[in-house]
Write an enzyme that holds these catalytic residues in place. Structure first.
Site, PDB file in Angstrom:
ATOM      1  N   HIS A 185       0.852  -1.425   0.137  1.00 15.14           N
ATOM      2  CA  HIS A 185      -0.089  -0.071  -0.042  1.00 15.14           C
ATOM      3  C   HIS A 185       0.929   1.161  -0.078  1.00 15.14           C
ATOM      4  CE1 HIS A 185       0.497  -0.568   4.417  1.00 15.14           C
ATOM      5  NE2 HIS A 185       0.466   0.718   4.261  1.00 15.14           N
ATOM      6  N   ASP A 238       0.426  -7.690   1.072  1.00 12.62           N
ATOM      7  CA  ASP A 238       0.714  -6.235   1.534  1.00 12.62           C
ATOM      8  C   ASP A 238       2.286  -6.166   1.528  1.00 12.62           C
ATOM      9  OD1 ASP A 238       0.161  -3.523   2.170  1.00 12.62           O
ATOM     10  OD2 ASP A 238       0.169  -3.926   4.258  1.00 12.62           O
ATOM     11  N   SER A 280       4.583   2.580   7.808  1.00 14.40           N
ATOM     12  CA  SER A 280       4.508   1.467   6.953  1.00 14.40           C
ATOM     13  C   SER A 280       5.617   0.966   6.267  1.00 14.40           C
ATOM     14  CB  SER A 280       3.055   1.730   6.107  1.00 14.40           C
ATOM     15  OG  SER A 280       1.868   1.421   6.895  1.00 14.40           O
TER      16      SER A 280
END
Length: 416
Positions: free
Chosen positions: A154, A184, A261
């Protein structure tokens, strides 16, 4: 649940066994996992680097920060939507200057306070050209000295161009090698050598209570190379995203925020044991803190290895259905006696051969009750194409229950 790098959760399934791997870095593994001797809290152990001592927080930070980078996502849009990190506004502090950068592999100079300075630049802003604009920022971990960098899918989602800023301020345009939204995880590459690659530890050695450090870029370019400290709060914590994908994560109370992230969760040997990916901000309708989640590095390694070799995750098993979950409330509304996953579309001939039809409800898979669509995807993700699963089906037309064995097929093709 929100991603540590974007609005909404993008955590997902781990496809174990896609590529065989070990601790010696042989074969096609994208990086080596160093297995420690004894427990993760032992005072000394033998490692590949020869340094097996427990480090101080300062030493861990000094060792790993050079291996964590800032990843910037540029898109062909003027909306400035947040797809992969801190939302970047044209007139906001995150991007005072939206000038673009040179081609893949070119050193874009240094970046300070969100500004591009020095190095190669196209000299045109997104406002002037009407093309590229910054969409978000995240983190990444250097897996090899020749420029391979692991991050979250993402973080790079929908990117028209990617830019990597090293800890020393040098910036490069990055090439997307492969991205897998199911897990992911993504792999990108910059044209650079002599980089400080991270050392990776065995995440299966982690225990609840172990000290860990989260290293990344909360706030993106505003707060680069930040280290937060905490503990392993739980292991094998099942997290299900809004798309029904489930996976088992490391839970930590080390602060994880937008921009983290793709960053590193590190043990006290200075080894990366997880890739930070998401956090819970609400539990039971009340706000929550200290609930961050990371993808275990043992689960990430085969995915990254497959992305490096093929550009996608090879031999991923799929059942070949789509449909909707019927929970207890919906079941009562429609007068159904059971809950489960109702099949609305079949894309695999193996299901048809086994007698599965549209309208059948899957109530169990491999004798596990289907509590959500994540139940199905979690079980399938642990298998390979050609393996079989046992489905317990309830026909909504006849009310009869049957059990069939179905061969899983391969999902091929590169992730979008």
């Amino acid at each position: 649940m929100i991603s540590a790098c974007s609005i909404g959760v993008f955590v997902a399934l781990v496809n174990n066994g896609v590529v065989q791997f070990g601790s010696n870095g042989s074969g096609n593994s994208a990086f080596a996992i160093t297995k420690m001797i004894g427990s993760s809290s032992s005072a000394a152990a033998s490692t590949a680097s020869g340094s097996g001592k427990v480090l101080t927080k300062q030493q861990v930070s000094e060792k790993v920060i050079p291996s964590v980078v800032l990843v910037q996502n540029y898109q062909n849009t003027s909306s400035g939507l947040d797809f992969s990190g801190t939302s970047t506004q044209q007139n906001g502090s995150a991007y005072d200057d939206t000038s673009y950068f040179g081609g893949y592999g070119q050193d874009g100079g240094t970046q300070q306070n969100g500004r591009q300075s020095g190095g190669t630049s196209s000299g045109s802003t997104s406002e002037e050209s009407g093309s590229l604009s910054p969409a978000g920022e995240g983190s990444g971990v250097i897996t090899s000295s020749d420029g391979y960098i692991m991050t979250n899918a993402h973080v790079v989602e929908s990117a028209s161009a990617l830019k990597v800023v090293l800890n020393n301020g040098k910036s490069y345009e990055a090439k997307l090698i492969g991205s897998d939204t199911v897990t992911d995880l993504a792999l990108i590459k910059i044209n650079a050598t002599g980089l400080t690659a991270a050392e990776f530890g065995d995440s299966s050695n982690l225990k609840i209570g172990d000290e860990v450090v989260a290293i990344g870029n909360p706030g993106g370019s505003e707060l680069v190379s930040s280290a937060t400290f905490g503990n392993v709060s739980a292991l094998n914590r099942t997290i299900t995203d809004e798309n029904g994908y489930s996976r088992e994560c490391i839970q930590t109370d080390a602060a994880i925020n937008p921009g983290n992230s793709g960053g590193a969760l590190v043990n006290m040997y200075g080894q990366v044991v997880g890739i930070n990916s998401s956090k819970l901000t609400q539990v039971g309708g009340t706000s929550a803190e200290g609930l961050g989640f990371a993808i275990p590095i043992n689960d990430a390694q085969p995915i990254i290895s497959s992305l490096k070799q093929y550009g996608y995750v090879k031999d991923r098993a799929v059942l070949g259905i789509s449909g909707r979950m019927i929970d207890s409330v919906t079941a009562r509304i429609y007068g159904l006696s059971s809950t489960g996953f109702v099949i609305q579309k079949i894309t695999s001939t193996e299901l048809t051969k086994a007698g599965v039809t549209v309208g059948d409800m899957i109530t169990k898979i491999d004798d596990t009750t289907v509590a959500s669509s994540g139940t199905i995807t979690s079980i399938v993700s642990k298998k390979k194409a050609g393996d079989t699963v046992k489905l317990t089906l309830l026909s909504l037309q006849t009310g009869k229950t049957t059990t069939v064995s179905v061969k899983l097929t391969a999902q091929t093709g590169k992730s979008a």
